[in-house]
Write a protein that holds these residues in place. Sequence first.
Motif, PDB file in Angstrom:
ATOM      1  N   ASN A   1       0.848  -1.183   0.000  1.00  8.12           N
ATOM      2  CA  ASN A   1       0.000   0.000   0.000  1.00  8.12           C
ATOM      3  C   ASN A   1       0.885   1.234   0.000  1.00  8.12           C
ATOM      4  O   ASN A   1       1.589   1.493   0.965  1.00  8.12           O
ATOM      5  N   VAL A   2       0.827   1.988  -1.076  1.00  7.14           N
ATOM      6  CA  VAL A   2       1.654   3.179  -1.224  1.00  7.14           C
ATOM      7  C   VAL A   2       0.755   4.353  -1.570  1.00  7.14           C
ATOM      8  O   VAL A   2      -0.080   4.258  -2.467  1.00  7.14           O
ATOM      9  N   SER A   3       0.903   5.451  -0.855  1.00  9.48           N
ATOM     10  CA  SER A   3       0.149   6.672  -1.156  1.00  9.48           C
ATOM     11  C   SER A   3       1.151   7.784  -1.476  1.00  9.48           C
ATOM     12  O   SER A   3       2.312   7.521  -1.730  1.00  9.48           O
ATOM     13  N   LYS A   4       0.708   9.031  -1.402  1.00  9.50           N
ATOM     14  CA  LYS A   4       1.600  10.153  -1.711  1.00  9.50           C
ATOM     15  C   LYS A   4       2.728  10.309  -0.690  1.00  9.50           C
ATOM     16  O   LYS A   4       3.824  10.704  -1.046  1.00  9.50           O
ATOM     17  N   THR A   5       2.434  10.043   0.574  1.00  6.58           N
ATOM     18  CA  THR A   5       3.432  10.345   1.615  1.00  6.58           C
ATOM     19  C   THR A   5       3.715   9.183   2.562  1.00  6.58           C
ATOM     20  O   THR A   5       4.417   9.367   3.549  1.00  6.58           O
ATOM     21  N   GLN A   6       3.161   8.000   2.287  1.00  7.16           N
ATOM     22  CA  GLN A   6       3.412   6.874   3.178  1.00  7.16           C
ATOM     23  C   GLN A   6       3.298   5.551   2.439  1.00  7.16           C
ATOM     24  O   GLN A   6       2.739   5.470   1.359  1.00  7.16           O
ATOM     25  N   ALA A   7       3.870   4.520   3.063  1.00  3.75           N
ATOM     26  CA  ALA A   7       3.829   3.170   2.490  1.00  3.75           C
ATOM     27  C   ALA A   7       3.766   2.159   3.626  1.00  3.75           C
ATOM     28  O   ALA A   7       4.358   2.360   4.685  1.00  3.75           O
ATOM     29  N   GLN A  62       8.137  10.215  -5.494  1.00  3.63           N
ATOM     30  CA  GLN A  62       9.544   9.832  -5.288  1.00  3.63           C
ATOM     31  C   GLN A  62       9.692   8.314  -5.299  1.00  3.63           C
ATOM     32  O   GLN A  62       8.851   7.611  -4.769  1.00  3.63           O
ATOM     33  N   THR A  63      10.762   7.824  -5.893  1.00  9.68           N
ATOM     34  CA  THR A  63      11.085   6.401  -5.853  1.00  9.68           C
ATOM     35  C   THR A  63      11.919   6.118  -4.613  1.00  9.68           C
ATOM     36  O   THR A  63      12.851   6.871  -4.287  1.00  9.68           O
ATOM     37  N   TYR A  64      11.573   5.030  -3.912  1.00 14.47           N
ATOM     38  CA  TYR A  64      12.301   4.604  -2.714  1.00 14.47           C
ATOM     39  C   TYR A  64      12.713   3.145  -2.864  1.00 14.47           C
ATOM     40  O   TYR A  64      12.019   2.356  -3.505  1.00 14.47           O
ATOM     41  N   ILE A  84       9.645   1.119  -4.693  1.00 15.78           N
ATOM     42  CA  ILE A  84       8.296   1.683  -4.744  1.00 15.78           C
ATOM     43  C   ILE A  84       8.381   3.125  -5.225  1.00 15.78           C
ATOM     44  O   ILE A  84       9.426   3.763  -5.105  1.00 15.78           O
ATOM     45  N   THR A  85       7.290   3.623  -5.748  1.00 15.71           N
ATOM     46  CA  THR A  85       7.188   5.039  -6.099  1.00 15.71           C
ATOM     47  C   THR A  85       5.911   5.566  -5.492  1.00 15.71           C
ATOM     48  O   THR A  85       4.828   5.004  -5.708  1.00 15.71           O
ATOM     49  N   THR A  86       6.035   6.628  -4.721  1.00 15.52           N
ATOM     50  CA  THR A  86       4.862   7.209  -4.086  1.00 15.52           C
ATOM     51  C   THR A  86       3.969   7.860  -5.140  1.00 15.52           C
ATOM     52  O   THR A  86       4.427   8.230  -6.220  1.00 15.52           O
ATOM     53  N   ALA A  87       2.698   7.980  -4.817  1.00 19.32           N
ATOM     54  CA  ALA A  87       1.726   8.557  -5.738  1.00 19.32           C
ATOM     55  C   ALA A  87       1.977  10.052  -5.901  1.00 19.32           C
ATOM     56  O   ALA A  87       2.680  10.671  -5.108  1.00 19.32           O
ATOM     57  N   GLY A  88       1.378  10.613  -6.906  1.00 19.21           N
ATOM     58  CA  GLY A  88       1.502  12.054  -7.139  1.00 19.21           C
ATOM     59  C   GLY A  88       2.705  12.360  -8.009  1.00 19.21           C
ATOM     60  O   GLY A  88       3.241  11.497  -8.692  1.00 19.21           O
ATOM     61  N   ARG A  89       3.110  13.586  -7.953  1.00 17.05           N
ATOM     62  CA  ARG A  89       4.266  14.004  -8.739  1.00 17.05           C
ATOM     63  C   ARG A  89       5.204  14.810  -7.863  1.00 17.05           C
ATOM     64  O   ARG A  89       4.797  15.364  -6.841  1.00 17.05           O
ATOM     65  N   LYS A  90       6.444  14.895  -8.298  1.00 21.48           N
ATOM     66  CA  LYS A  90       7.409  15.723  -7.581  1.00 21.48           C
ATOM     67  C   LYS A  90       7.026  17.191  -7.781  1.00 21.48           C
ATOM     68  O   LYS A  90       6.598  17.576  -8.870  1.00 21.48           O
ATOM     69  N   PRO A  91       7.185  17.998  -6.743  1.00 25.42           N
ATOM     70  CA  PRO A  91       6.910  19.424  -6.912  1.00 25.42           C
ATOM     71  C   PRO A  91       7.807  20.010  -7.991  1.00 25.42           C
ATOM     72  O   PRO A  91       8.983  19.674  -8.084  1.00 25.42           O
ATOM     73  N   GLY A  92       7.238  20.862  -8.815  1.00 22.87           N
ATOM     74  CA  GLY A  92       7.998  21.500  -9.875  1.00 22.87           C
ATOM     75  C   GLY A  92       8.501  22.868  -9.467  1.00 22.87           C
ATOM     76  O   GLY A  92       8.122  23.428  -8.432  1.00 22.87           O
TER      77      GLY A  92
END
Length: 101
Positions: A1-7, A62-64, A84-92
């Motif tokens: 289970n991976v979201s934008k800021t946690q796994a 981000q990939t971890y 894993i890669t968290t959801a969303g995108r890296k801030p631009g």
Amino acid sequence: NVSKTQATVDCSFTSLFDVEEYGICYSATNPEPTADNNPVKHTNGGKSGDIHELITGLASGQTYYIRAYARSQSGIGYSNVQQITTAGRKPGQDDNGEPNL
């Protein structure tokens, strides 16, 4: 289970010796993280056990690299690395521009 800021990480370990410390380690830069990289650790694990951890504070998009470890009198053992890669995108660059006042 991976979201934008946690796994959530689930795994188990088995050892011939009593485990003194066990847990998971992760890194966004080291493709083979060690127990020195952001460890989430427990002590006195016996010869087998389950690991269920919630890693928080991760960056969006981000990939971890994550893997489990167990330390006993014979040394430290690691699981295979999982990516894993968290959801969303890296801030631009333009995501937090100067406000128009």
